[in-house]
Design a protein around this motif. Structure first.
Motif, PDB file in Angstrom:
ATOM      1  N   ALA A 114      21.432  22.539 -23.528  1.00 22.60           N
ATOM      2  CA  ALA A 114      20.410  23.575 -23.654  1.00 22.60           C
ATOM      3  C   ALA A 114      19.174  23.008 -24.344  1.00 22.60           C
ATOM      4  N   GLY A 115      18.053  23.652 -24.108  1.00 26.94           N
ATOM      5  CA  GLY A 115      16.812  23.272 -24.778  1.00 26.94           C
ATOM      6  C   GLY A 115      16.713  24.002 -26.105  1.00 26.94           C
ATOM      7  N   GLY A 116      16.303  23.301 -27.139  1.00 23.61           N
ATOM      8  CA  GLY A 116      16.165  23.922 -28.455  1.00 23.61           C
ATOM      9  C   GLY A 116      14.884  24.743 -28.529  1.00 23.61           C
ATOM     10  N   ILE A 117      15.016  26.008 -28.890  1.00 26.10           N
ATOM     11  CA  ILE A 117      13.857  26.892 -29.109  1.00 26.10           C
ATOM     12  C   ILE A 117      13.564  26.946 -30.599  1.00 26.10           C
ATOM     13  N   ASN A 118      14.628  26.995 -31.385  1.00 27.66           N
ATOM     14  CA  ASN A 118      14.518  27.027 -32.848  1.00 27.66           C
ATOM     15  C   ASN A 118      13.944  25.683 -33.310  1.00 27.66           C
ATOM     16  N   GLU A 181      23.992  27.013 -35.579  1.00 31.61           N
ATOM     17  CA  GLU A 181      24.495  28.238 -34.962  1.00 31.61           C
ATOM     18  C   GLU A 181      23.310  28.963 -34.368  1.00 31.61           C
ATOM     19  N   GLY A 182      23.516  29.682 -33.287  1.00 32.04           N
ATOM     20  CA  GLY A 182      22.374  30.423 -32.763  1.00 32.04           C
ATOM     21  C   GLY A 182      22.642  31.167 -31.473  1.00 32.04           C
ATOM     22  N   VAL A 183      21.582  31.822 -31.022  1.00 30.06           N
ATOM     23  CA  VAL A 183      21.616  32.682 -29.836  1.00 30.06           C
ATOM     24  C   VAL A 183      21.173  31.877 -28.606  1.00 30.06           C
ATOM     25  N   TYR A 184      21.990  31.938 -27.577  1.00 34.44           N
ATOM     26  CA  TYR A 184      21.709  31.230 -26.320  1.00 34.44           C
ATOM     27  C   TYR A 184      21.078  32.208 -25.330  1.00 34.44           C
ATOM     28  N   VAL A 185      19.967  31.786 -24.765  1.00 33.66           N
ATOM     29  CA  VAL A 185      19.323  32.605 -23.729  1.00 33.66           C
ATOM     30  C   VAL A 185      19.578  31.953 -22.372  1.00 33.66           C
ATOM     31  N   ALA A 186      20.008  32.758 -21.398  1.00 35.39           N
ATOM     32  CA  ALA A 186      20.173  32.217 -20.047  1.00 35.39           C
ATOM     33  C   ALA A 186      18.986  32.604 -19.187  1.00 35.39           C
ATOM     34  N   ASN A 187      18.303  31.614 -18.659  1.00 34.83           N
ATOM     35  CA  ASN A 187      17.288  31.790 -17.626  1.00 34.83           C
ATOM     36  C   ASN A 187      17.891  31.315 -16.315  1.00 34.83           C
ATOM     37  N   THR A 188      17.298  31.739 -15.193  1.00 35.51           N
ATOM     38  CA  THR A 188      17.891  31.304 -13.920  1.00 35.51           C
ATOM     39  C   THR A 188      17.659  29.822 -13.668  1.00 35.51           C
ATOM     40  N   ASP A 207      17.550  30.989 -29.801  1.00 36.21           N
ATOM     41  CA  ASP A 207      17.539  29.694 -30.493  1.00 36.21           C
ATOM     42  C   ASP A 207      17.638  28.526 -29.515  1.00 36.21           C
ATOM     43  N   ALA A 208      18.235  28.784 -28.359  1.00 33.40           N
ATOM     44  CA  ALA A 208      18.401  27.729 -27.352  1.00 33.40           C
ATOM     45  C   ALA A 208      18.337  28.383 -25.978  1.00 33.40           C
ATOM     46  N   VAL A 209      17.906  27.606 -24.997  1.00 34.25           N
ATOM     47  CA  VAL A 209      17.787  28.165 -23.642  1.00 34.25           C
ATOM     48  C   VAL A 209      18.421  27.229 -22.627  1.00 34.25           C
ATOM     49  N   ASN A 235      17.376  18.643 -25.588  1.00 34.54           N
ATOM     50  CA  ASN A 235      15.920  18.410 -25.664  1.00 34.54           C
ATOM     51  C   ASN A 235      15.334  19.596 -26.412  1.00 34.54           C
ATOM     52  N   MET A 236      14.126  19.435 -26.908  1.00 31.78           N
ATOM     53  CA  MET A 236      13.420  20.607 -27.425  1.00 31.78           C
ATOM     54  C   MET A 236      12.793  21.309 -26.220  1.00 31.78           C
ATOM     55  N   ALA A 237      12.832  22.642 -26.229  1.00 30.80           N
ATOM     56  CA  ALA A 237      12.308  23.400 -25.093  1.00 30.80           C
ATOM     57  C   ALA A 237      10.813  23.125 -24.920  1.00 30.80           C
ATOM     58  N   ALA A 238      10.312  23.470 -23.754  1.00 37.49           N
ATOM     59  CA  ALA A 238       8.941  23.100 -23.359  1.00 37.49           C
ATOM     60  C   ALA A 238       7.893  23.537 -24.372  1.00 37.49           C
ATOM     61  N   GLY A 239       6.919  22.675 -24.597  1.00 35.80           N
ATOM     62  CA  GLY A 239       5.778  23.024 -25.444  1.00 35.80           C
ATOM     63  C   GLY A 239       5.969  22.698 -26.910  1.00 35.80           C
TER      64      GLY A 239
END
Ligand code: HPA
Length: 272
Positions: A114-118, A181-188, A207-209, A235-239
């Motif tokens: 997953a990509g890290g958002i946090n 620890e964190g919340v996982y977001v599912a995108n398509t 927190d992660a996608v 990876n860290m999420a985009a941007g």
């Protein structure tokens, strides 16, 4: 054939090839399939041989069920999973979870990259999933409900089992492996997010996608399975960092954390 009949047909086929009841199911994400290589006395069954199973296509996904023992526990692992972005219906994506339940599995460990958002996360971190956000705009339970498989309106207030999360944290501490620890977001998917989307997901509590896991976990809960979810922050999420995202980076990072990941999950299984 009804959905239930399809599940039974697949399970019957598998029971003829592996006589023991697996108690733990594993779904292994991108670059994490190596865990299945640790299974002792493995019985490997390619998805294409199993009645009712779709066939996996993505790189980094081997596409087979592996039965056997891991740390003394009987397990069945999906080495490679099905993704919504590949064009499968969510019914197809989650079919293996239904079959695992039919085989006697009680606990499911779901893993993903997953990509890290946090922004306090780093590539290579392992994250115990505390909860998720279904951002797919779809749900695998849409359609007629078969009460034999589960209730119409499943409770999701503890999608990721509290005891298993605690166990995972204890094991991580014992092994000296740092976990987030964190919340996982599912995108398509299949495209990665835009920086604006990542900012939005952070605001809504992600927190992660990633592009998986949520459909399987919804069906696992519907089936009455206990779930543990672990993300590898590949990876860290985009941007967040000034660099484009590539699937190669995802695979390279999972490669680097391989030994911690294997150690953590195997020891959790031992203690489950
Ligand atoms: N976004 C979505 N899915 C992913 C990512 C990401 O940054 N990294 C690995 N899977």
């Amino acid at each position: 054939m009804s959905r239930k009949e399809k599940i039974i047909a697949a399970a019957t086929f598998l029971k003829e090839r592996f006589e023991h009841h697996p108690e733990i199911g594993l779904i292994l994400g991108s670059g994490l399939g190596i865990l299945a290589d640790e299974i002792e006395k493995p019985v490997k069954i390619p998805y294409q041989d199993i009645p009712g199973f779709p066939v996996s296509t993505v790189e980094g996904h081997a596409g087979q069920l592996v039965f056997g023992t891991l740390k003394g526990k009987t397990v069945v692992a999906m080495q490679g999973r099905f993704h919504y972005y590949e064009g499968y219906s969510l019914d197809q994506v989650t079919f293996p979870v239904r079959v695992m339940k039919e085989l006697g599995v009680e606990k499911l460990i779901v893993t993903n990259a997953a990509g890290g958002i946090n922004e306090s996360f780093q590539p290579g971190d392992l994250m115990i999933i505390t909860d998720h956000i279904n951002n797919l705009g779809h749900n695998p339970l849409i359609g007629p409900n078969d009460p034999e498989l589960g209730v119409r309106f499943p409770d999701m207030s503890e999608a990721y089992d509290k005891e298993l999360r605690q166990l995972a944290k204890n094991v991580a501490r014992e092994l000296n492996i740092a976990v987030q620890e964190g919340v996982y977001v599912a995108n398509t998917g299949p495209c990665y997010e835009t920086p604006a989307e990542v900012r939005m997901l952070r605001i809504v509590g992600g927190d992660a996608v990633g592009m998986s896991t949520v459909p399987e976990v919804i069906v696992a809960k519907h089936s009455g399975l206990k779930v543990l979810g672990i993300s590898c922050i590949s990876n860290m999420a985009a941007g967040i960092l000034d660099q484009p995202l590539t699937h190669d980076e995802v695979i390279e990072t999972t490669e680097k954390v391989k030994s911690n990941f294997l150690n953590l999950v195997k020891t959790i299984i031992e203690k489950m």
